[in-house]
Enzyme design. Structure first.
Site, PDB file in Angstrom:
ATOM      1  N   CYS A  49      23.365  14.844 -32.278  1.00  0.00           N
ATOM      2  CA  CYS A  49      21.710  15.091 -32.590  1.00  0.00           C
ATOM      3  C   CYS A  49      21.095  15.676 -31.645  1.00  0.00           C
ATOM      4  CB  CYS A  49      21.335  13.705 -32.996  1.00  0.00           C
ATOM      5  SG  CYS A  49      20.954  12.774 -31.589  1.00  0.00           S
ATOM      6  N   ASP A  53      13.556   6.266 -23.862  1.00  0.00           N
ATOM      7  CA  ASP A  53      12.595   6.608 -24.822  1.00  0.00           C
ATOM      8  C   ASP A  53      11.235   6.709 -24.406  1.00  0.00           C
ATOM      9  OD1 ASP A  53      14.600   6.402 -26.879  1.00  0.00           O
ATOM     10  OD2 ASP A  53      14.000   4.468 -27.508  1.00  0.00           O
TER      11      ASP A  53
HETATM   12  C1  UD1 Z   1      19.213   3.067 -28.961  1.00  0.00           C
HETATM   13  C2  UD1 Z   1      17.748   3.211 -29.315  1.00  0.00           C
HETATM   14  C3  UD1 Z   1      17.309   4.450 -28.960  1.00  0.00           C
HETATM   15  C4  UD1 Z   1      17.499   4.630 -27.463  1.00  0.00           C
HETATM   16  C5  UD1 Z   1      18.858   4.314 -26.835  1.00  0.00           C
HETATM   17  C6  UD1 Z   1      18.889   3.949 -25.543  1.00  0.00           C
HETATM   18  C7  UD1 Z   1      17.782   2.287 -31.577  1.00  0.00           C
HETATM   19  C8  UD1 Z   1      17.825   2.306 -33.210  1.00  0.00           C
HETATM   20  N1  UD1 Z   1      17.715   3.228 -31.093  1.00  0.00           N
HETATM   21  O1  UD1 Z   1      20.036   4.170 -29.707  1.00  0.00           O
HETATM   22  O2  UD1 Z   1      15.946   4.627 -29.413  1.00  0.00           O
HETATM   23  O3  UD1 Z   1      16.957   5.837 -26.860  1.00  0.00           O
HETATM   24  O4  UD1 Z   1      19.429   2.878 -27.652  1.00  0.00           O
HETATM   25  O5  UD1 Z   1      18.156   3.142 -25.000  1.00  0.00           O
HETATM   26  O6  UD1 Z   1      17.649   1.136 -31.116  1.00  0.00           O
HETATM   27  N2  UD1 Z   1      27.647   5.656 -26.409  1.00  0.00           N
HETATM   28  C9  UD1 Z   1      28.944   6.051 -26.588  1.00  0.00           C
HETATM   29  N3  UD1 Z   1      29.703   5.592 -27.203  1.00  0.00           N
HETATM   30  C10 UD1 Z   1      29.165   4.652 -28.385  1.00  0.00           C
HETATM   31  C11 UD1 Z   1      27.836   4.392 -28.297  1.00  0.00           C
HETATM   32  C12 UD1 Z   1      26.943   4.802 -27.138  1.00  0.00           C
HETATM   33  O7  UD1 Z   1      29.375   6.584 -25.655  1.00  0.00           O
HETATM   34  O8  UD1 Z   1      30.051   4.352 -29.196  1.00  0.00           O
HETATM   35  C13 UD1 Z   1      26.651   6.328 -25.380  1.00  0.00           C
HETATM   36  C14 UD1 Z   1      25.713   7.168 -25.852  1.00  0.00           C
HETATM   37  O9  UD1 Z   1      26.174   8.702 -26.133  1.00  0.00           O
HETATM   38  C15 UD1 Z   1      24.671   7.444 -24.793  1.00  0.00           C
HETATM   39  C16 UD1 Z   1      24.655   5.895 -24.289  1.00  0.00           C
HETATM   40  O10 UD1 Z   1      26.097   5.258 -24.781  1.00  0.00           O
HETATM   41  O11 UD1 Z   1      24.876   8.006 -23.815  1.00  0.00           O
HETATM   42  C17 UD1 Z   1      23.579   4.646 -25.023  1.00  0.00           C
HETATM   43  O12 UD1 Z   1      23.524   4.884 -25.942  1.00  0.00           O
HETATM   44  P1  UD1 Z   1      23.282   3.619 -27.176  1.00  0.00           P
HETATM   45  O13 UD1 Z   1      22.378   2.429 -26.263  1.00  0.00           O
HETATM   46  O14 UD1 Z   1      24.235   3.289 -28.064  1.00  0.00           O
HETATM   47  O15 UD1 Z   1      22.119   4.295 -28.023  1.00  0.00           O
HETATM   48  P2  UD1 Z   1      21.809   4.034 -29.449  1.00  0.00           P
HETATM   49  O16 UD1 Z   1      22.179   2.455 -29.843  1.00  0.00           O
HETATM   50  O17 UD1 Z   1      22.354   4.912 -30.467  1.00  0.00           O
END
Ligand code: UD1
Length: 426
Positions: free
Chosen positions: A117, A306
């Site tokens: 994204c 955010d």
């Molecule tokens: C959520 C929020 C978003 C916010 C983000 C970080 C919602 C709907 N969205 O997004 O607004 O910007 O938290 O506060 O609540 N990661 C991995 N593997 C995974 C999952 C995550 O590597 O399986 C990494 C991501 O690439 C990123 C980090 O972990 O670098 C944090 O991401 P994450 O907290 O999962 O973001 P979202 O839950 O998608």
């Protein structure tokens, strides 16, 4: 495409109320699938992502009704389809949240794998690995994640990285697993706690809410529940920055100040005079130019990623030089190129942006690239001399309820227009 036109210069003054939190209402709506009867959710913000979630749940066979007060009743009893198709997942990555509840409740889920994204690659590997630890069989075929389990079994899950939706997905799944699960290095975001509190109202047994260790004792079934969603801390922070950037005075109501500690601390560093009540925050710049503030994003209770774009916009007109370091998403400086078009002085090096504050910005046509970047660009437009046209603002409707009405009510010269096709970046 819609476009927001802002004529900068007016200091914002007045009162604005905060809507329910986008990042809490989405998982809560999805969690209602776990119940054996209808749930009623109130303080629901009127947002595109809420509409997308309603469409997603509706297609699966849940019955949804919205009343005049924007309360949503979700009845999962007619659920027959356990699939989140690509056309919806690609518009809203949070669709991945249906994975855990569907497997836990119905034993089967197919969710299109979200692609990259605008703000980075955003993998979901941690969601999948944790679901496997709970005993689900997970495969990825033809771009779809397919998960199956007769019954989930409790597990001790340690997330390598703090993940908000990952924690939520697995917490929801574990509520119906056999035995007691532990999630370590869990996300502590207030929206995760709000979801946990909703699940507890449904009959789930969860302790450690709001901490980085969640203990979930699986139960046989959950019931429907009534719940009011917490206020949006990111919308709150955005209005506070709007006040600061325009040297104005804004009183924000129906919010939860204790969720904004790190934002408030940074705004005080800019020279803002801030008073706080139980559910309100008052920010007064007394007409002063804000001072530069360094920011490093981090999981909660650190400074929210955010809110990064909004503070980047703020620093373009501050006194001094600021360094903004983004540690959560690798590509979250898309707004910088647009801010440069307004005359900002910013250099990006790796995951940091060095911003030398200018005495002013000048209006120009610019393009919104993602949700929070759009908010940052609108804020910059509020202070830029002349007219700024922010194109592609559909992103902003995903997360801000009536943004132009709310800013207009504070004295901003802002309106939505059809895109004049002024911006073309093919
Ligand atoms: C959520 C929020 C978003 C916010 C983000 C970080 C919602 C709907 N969205 O997004 O607004 O910007 O938290 O506060 O609540 N990661 C991995 N593997 C995974 C999952 C995550 O590597 O399986 C990494 C991501 O690439 C990123 C980090 O972990 O670098 C944090 O991401 P994450 O907290 O999962 O973001 P979202 O839950 O998608």
């Amino acid at each position: 495409m819609a476009c927001i036109q802002v004529i900068g210069g007016a200091p914002l003054k007045g009162e604005v109320w905060i809507s329910g939190a986008k990042n809490a209402v989405l998982p809560i709506m999805v969690a209602s699938l776990l119940g054996d009867g209808p749930s009623v959710i109130s303080n629901v913000p009127h947002l595109q992502d809420v509409t997308t979630t309603m469409e997603l749940l509706g297609r699966m066979g849940a019955t949804l009704a919205v009343d005049d007060h924007l309360r949503i009743e979700i009845d999962p009893r007619g659920m027959q389809q356990f699939e989140a198709p690509y056309e919806l997942v690609k518009t809203m990555r949070a669709s991945i949240l249906v994975l855990g509840p569907l497997v836990a409740r119905f034993g089967h889920a197919v969710v299109s794998l979200p692609g990259g994204c605008a703000i980075g690659s955003r993998p979901v590997d941690l969601h999948l690995r944790a679901l496997q630890q709970l005993g689900a069989e997970v495969t990825v075929v033809n771009g779809n994640i397919e998960a199956r389990a007769e019954t989930l079994k409790a597990a001790n899950i340690i997330f390598d990285t703090v993940t908000v939706t990952g924690t939520e997905n697995i917490m929801m799944a574990a509520t119906l697993a056999e035995g007691t699960s532990v999630i370590e290095n869990a996300a502590q975001e207030p929206e995760v706690a709000d979801l946990a509190n909703f699940l507890i109202k449904m009959g789930a047994k969860i302790s450690g809410v709001g901490t980085n260790t969640l203990i979930i004792e699986g139960v046989k079934k959950l019931r429907g529940a009534e719940y009011s969603v917490l206020p949006d801390r990111i919308e709150t922070g955005t209005f506070l920055v709007a006040a600061a950037i325009t040297r104005g005075h804004v009183h924000v109501t129906r919010t939860q100040p204790r969720h904004l500690d790190s934002v408030i601390e940074k705004l005080r560093e800019t020279g803002a005079d801030i008073e706080i009540g139980d559910d309100w925050i008052d920010l007064d710049m007394h007409g002063r130019r804000p001072k530069a503030v360094n920011i490093t994003t981090a999981p909660y209770p650190g400074f929210a990623t955010d809110m990064q774009a909004q503070f980047t916009a703020l620093n373009t007109i501050t006194e001094g030089t600021a360094i903004i370091t983004e540690t959560i998403f690798e590509n979250r400086f898309m707004h910088v190129q647009e801010l440069l078009r307004l005359g900002a002085d910013i250099t990006v090096k790796g995951n940091s942006a060095i911003i030398r504050g200018r005495s002013g910005l000048t209006g120009a046509p610019i393009m919104a690239t993602d949700l929070r970047a759009s908010a940052g660009l609108v804020l910059a437009g509020l202070v830029a001399n002349g007219t700024t046209l922010v194109d592609d603002v559909h992103h902003i409707d995903r997360g801000y309820e009536n943004i132009e009405e709310k800013l207009g009510q504070l004295g901003a010269k802002i309106k939505r227009t059809a895109s004049a096709g002024v911006v073309s970046r093919d």
